[in-house]
Design a protein around this motif. Structure first.
Motif, PDB file in Angstrom:
ATOM      1  N   VAL A   1       0.853  -1.172   0.000  1.00 48.36           N
ATOM      2  CA  VAL A   1       0.000   0.000   0.000  1.00 48.36           C
ATOM      3  C   VAL A   1       0.891   1.224   0.000  1.00 48.36           C
ATOM      4  N   GLY A   2       0.683   2.094  -0.990  1.00 48.06           N
ATOM      5  CA  GLY A   2       1.444   3.340  -1.058  1.00 48.06           C
ATOM      6  C   GLY A   2       1.834   3.683  -2.473  1.00 48.06           C
ATOM      7  N   GLU A   3       2.575   4.752  -2.582  1.00 50.70           N
ATOM      8  CA  GLU A   3       3.037   5.194  -3.899  1.00 50.70           C
ATOM      9  C   GLU A   3       4.006   4.159  -4.467  1.00 50.70           C
ATOM     10  N   ILE A   4       3.892   3.891  -5.750  1.00 51.56           N
ATOM     11  CA  ILE A   4       4.756   2.903  -6.389  1.00 51.56           C
ATOM     12  C   ILE A   4       6.023   3.621  -6.860  1.00 51.56           C
ATOM     13  N   THR A   5       7.033   3.554  -5.993  1.00 51.02           N
ATOM     14  CA  THR A   5       8.335   4.169  -6.263  1.00 51.02           C
ATOM     15  C   THR A   5       9.415   3.134  -5.991  1.00 51.02           C
ATOM     16  N   GLN A   6      10.644   3.459  -6.379  1.00 46.56           N
ATOM     17  CA  GLN A   6      11.753   2.531  -6.142  1.00 46.56           C
ATOM     18  C   GLN A   6      11.952   2.259  -4.660  1.00 46.56           C
ATOM     19  N   ARG A   7      11.740   3.273  -3.817  1.00 47.44           N
ATOM     20  CA  ARG A   7      12.005   3.075  -2.387  1.00 47.44           C
ATOM     21  C   ARG A   7      11.051   2.081  -1.724  1.00 47.44           C
ATOM     22  N   LYS A   8       9.922   1.781  -2.378  1.00 51.22           N
ATOM     23  CA  LYS A   8       8.989   0.780  -1.836  1.00 51.22           C
ATOM     24  C   LYS A   8       9.464  -0.650  -2.107  1.00 51.22           C
ATOM     25  N   ASN A   9      10.431  -0.804  -3.043  1.00 50.79           N
ATOM     26  CA  ASN A   9      11.116  -2.086  -3.260  1.00 50.79           C
ATOM     27  C   ASN A   9      10.185  -3.229  -3.668  1.00 50.79           C
ATOM     28  N   HIS A  10       9.174  -2.931  -4.469  1.00 48.41           N
ATOM     29  CA  HIS A  10       8.270  -3.998  -4.925  1.00 48.41           C
ATOM     30  C   HIS A  10       8.993  -5.023  -5.782  1.00 48.41           C
ATOM     31  N   ILE A  11      10.079  -4.612  -6.412  1.00 51.89           N
ATOM     32  CA  ILE A  11      10.799  -5.505  -7.317  1.00 51.89           C
ATOM     33  C   ILE A  11      11.263  -6.778  -6.597  1.00 51.89           C
TER      34      ILE A  11
ATOM     35  N   GLU B   1      -9.201   3.549  -2.185  1.00 53.12           N
ATOM     36  CA  GLU B   1      -9.725   4.437  -1.137  1.00 53.12           C
ATOM     37  C   GLU B   1     -10.058   3.677   0.134  1.00 53.12           C
ATOM     38  N   GLN B   2     -10.525   2.464   0.006  1.00 57.29           N
ATOM     39  CA  GLN B   2     -10.935   1.666   1.165  1.00 57.29           C
ATOM     40  C   GLN B   2      -9.857   0.641   1.505  1.00 57.29           C
ATOM     41  N   VAL B   3      -8.721   1.126   1.996  1.00 58.93           N
ATOM     42  CA  VAL B   3      -7.613   0.239   2.336  1.00 58.93           C
ATOM     43  C   VAL B   3      -8.026  -0.793   3.391  1.00 58.93           C
ATOM     44  N   PRO B   4      -8.757  -0.412   4.453  1.00 57.11           N
ATOM     45  CA  PRO B   4      -9.152  -1.435   5.433  1.00 57.11           C
ATOM     46  C   PRO B   4      -9.927  -2.603   4.810  1.00 57.11           C
ATOM     47  N   ALA B   5     -10.775  -2.330   3.845  1.00 60.61           N
ATOM     48  CA  ALA B   5     -11.522  -3.405   3.180  1.00 60.61           C
ATOM     49  C   ALA B   5     -10.570  -4.313   2.399  1.00 60.61           C
ATOM     50  N   MET B   6      -9.562  -3.726   1.796  1.00 60.17           N
ATOM     51  CA  MET B   6      -8.568  -4.512   1.059  1.00 60.17           C
ATOM     52  C   MET B   6      -7.756  -5.369   2.040  1.00 60.17           C
TER      53      MET B   6
ATOM     54  N   CYS C   1      -1.197  -2.007  -3.927  1.00 58.22           N
ATOM     55  CA  CYS C   1      -2.194  -0.933  -3.904  1.00 58.22           C
ATOM     56  C   CYS C   1      -1.473   0.397  -4.026  1.00 58.22           C
ATOM     57  N   GLY C   2      -1.887   1.195  -4.980  1.00 58.81           N
ATOM     58  CA  GLY C   2      -1.286   2.508  -5.173  1.00 58.81           C
ATOM     59  C   GLY C   2      -0.934   2.722  -6.626  1.00 58.81           C
ATOM     60  N   SER C   3      -0.337   3.864  -6.881  1.00 58.96           N
ATOM     61  CA  SER C   3       0.130   4.198  -8.223  1.00 58.96           C
ATOM     62  C   SER C   3       1.389   5.034  -8.060  1.00 58.96           C
ATOM     63  N   GLY C   4       2.098   5.226  -9.156  1.00 59.55           N
ATOM     64  CA  GLY C   4       3.301   6.026  -9.072  1.00 59.55           C
ATOM     65  C   GLY C   4       4.214   5.836 -10.259  1.00 59.55           C
ATOM     66  N   PRO C   5       5.356   6.498 -10.229  1.00 63.87           N
ATOM     67  CA  PRO C   5       6.249   6.549 -11.387  1.00 63.87           C
ATOM     68  C   PRO C   5       6.843   5.207 -11.800  1.00 63.87           C
ATOM     69  N   GLU C   6       6.891   4.231 -10.927  1.00 68.38           N
ATOM     70  CA  GLU C   6       7.463   2.919 -11.255  1.00 68.38           C
ATOM     71  C   GLU C   6       6.414   1.910 -11.728  1.00 68.38           C
ATOM     72  N   GLU C   7       5.159   2.317 -11.738  1.00 65.37           N
ATOM     73  CA  GLU C   7       4.077   1.370 -12.024  1.00 65.37           C
ATOM     74  C   GLU C   7       4.212   0.706 -13.395  1.00 65.37           C
ATOM     75  N   ASP C   8       4.407   1.487 -14.443  1.00 65.57           N
ATOM     76  CA  ASP C   8       4.503   0.903 -15.787  1.00 65.57           C
ATOM     77  C   ASP C   8       5.699  -0.037 -15.906  1.00 65.57           C
ATOM     78  N   LYS C   9       6.821   0.362 -15.330  1.00 68.98           N
ATOM     79  CA  LYS C   9       8.026  -0.471 -15.359  1.00 68.98           C
ATOM     80  C   LYS C   9       7.763  -1.808 -14.655  1.00 68.98           C
ATOM     81  N   LEU C  10       7.118  -1.768 -13.489  1.00 70.47           N
ATOM     82  CA  LEU C  10       6.839  -2.999 -12.749  1.00 70.47           C
ATOM     83  C   LEU C  10       5.822  -3.871 -13.482  1.00 70.47           C
TER      84      LEU C  10
END
Length: 184
Positions: free
Chosen positions: A1-11, A59-64, A30-39
């Protein structure tokens, strides 16, 4: 959950998912950001579209969170991570990177695993090898093997998250400011 950036380390989690094809796992971002298309392109290249899902802005993170079995948070850097705090408050066991912010939330009550790759906390696991997908995959396998402990881990997370509730923080801040007022 959060902005999709390199610092989130989804890779690292996408790479870990490559190693876990025999397990019934889905990693949801969950989220969007500058690394989304690359991932997304990387997930497609690996053929993991059914295993790694991009939920977009939620918007409803608790439900997720209620739909999840575990919260995985591999960030390189955080302040005090609200997303992880919300997951803990919802009773999810946590696998997270051993960084400032995450360690504050998980607390200092932990033991080192036998292989010395994981710090086992009442509410989950902290990993110091932030870029080692094999270590993250092993932590997920271990978490799945301890399904009978999830409720207890979740309860530990709920209890720990209450130390960061608005009421608790407000009370602590009043005490701190009260001490400064006494000094004047």
């Amino acid at each position: 959950v959060g902005e999709i950036t390199q610092r989130k380390n989804h890779i690292v989690m996408i790479d870990a998912m490559k190693e876990l094809l025999d397990l019934p796992l889905v990693y949801i971002i969950c989220g969007s950001g500058p690394e989304e298309d690359k991932l997304k392109a990387y997930v497609h290249e690996l053929g993991l579209e059914s295993r790694v899902k991009f939920a977009g802005y939620v918007e409803q993170v608790p439900a997720m969170l209620c739909q999840a079995d575990c919260f995985v948070f591999p960030s390189f850097q955080e302040g005090l991570p609200r997303a992880m705090l919300e997951a803990m408050a919802s009773g999810l066991p946590v696998i997270c990177s051993e960084i400032r912010g995450n360690t504050d939330l998980m607390g200092d009550s932990w033991t080192l695993s036998a292989d010395r790759k994981r710090k086992l906390c009442p509410g989950g696991v902290m990993l110091s090898q932030l870029q080692d997908a094999d270590v993250w995959a092993e932590a997920l396998e271990d978490m799945l093997s301890r399904k009978n402990c999830w409720k207890e881990m979740g309860e530990a997370c709920i209890q720990r998250s209450q130390e960061f509730s608005l009421d608790t923080v407000e009370k602590k801040m009043r005490e701190i400011y009260g001490r400064f007022a006494e000094m004047e």
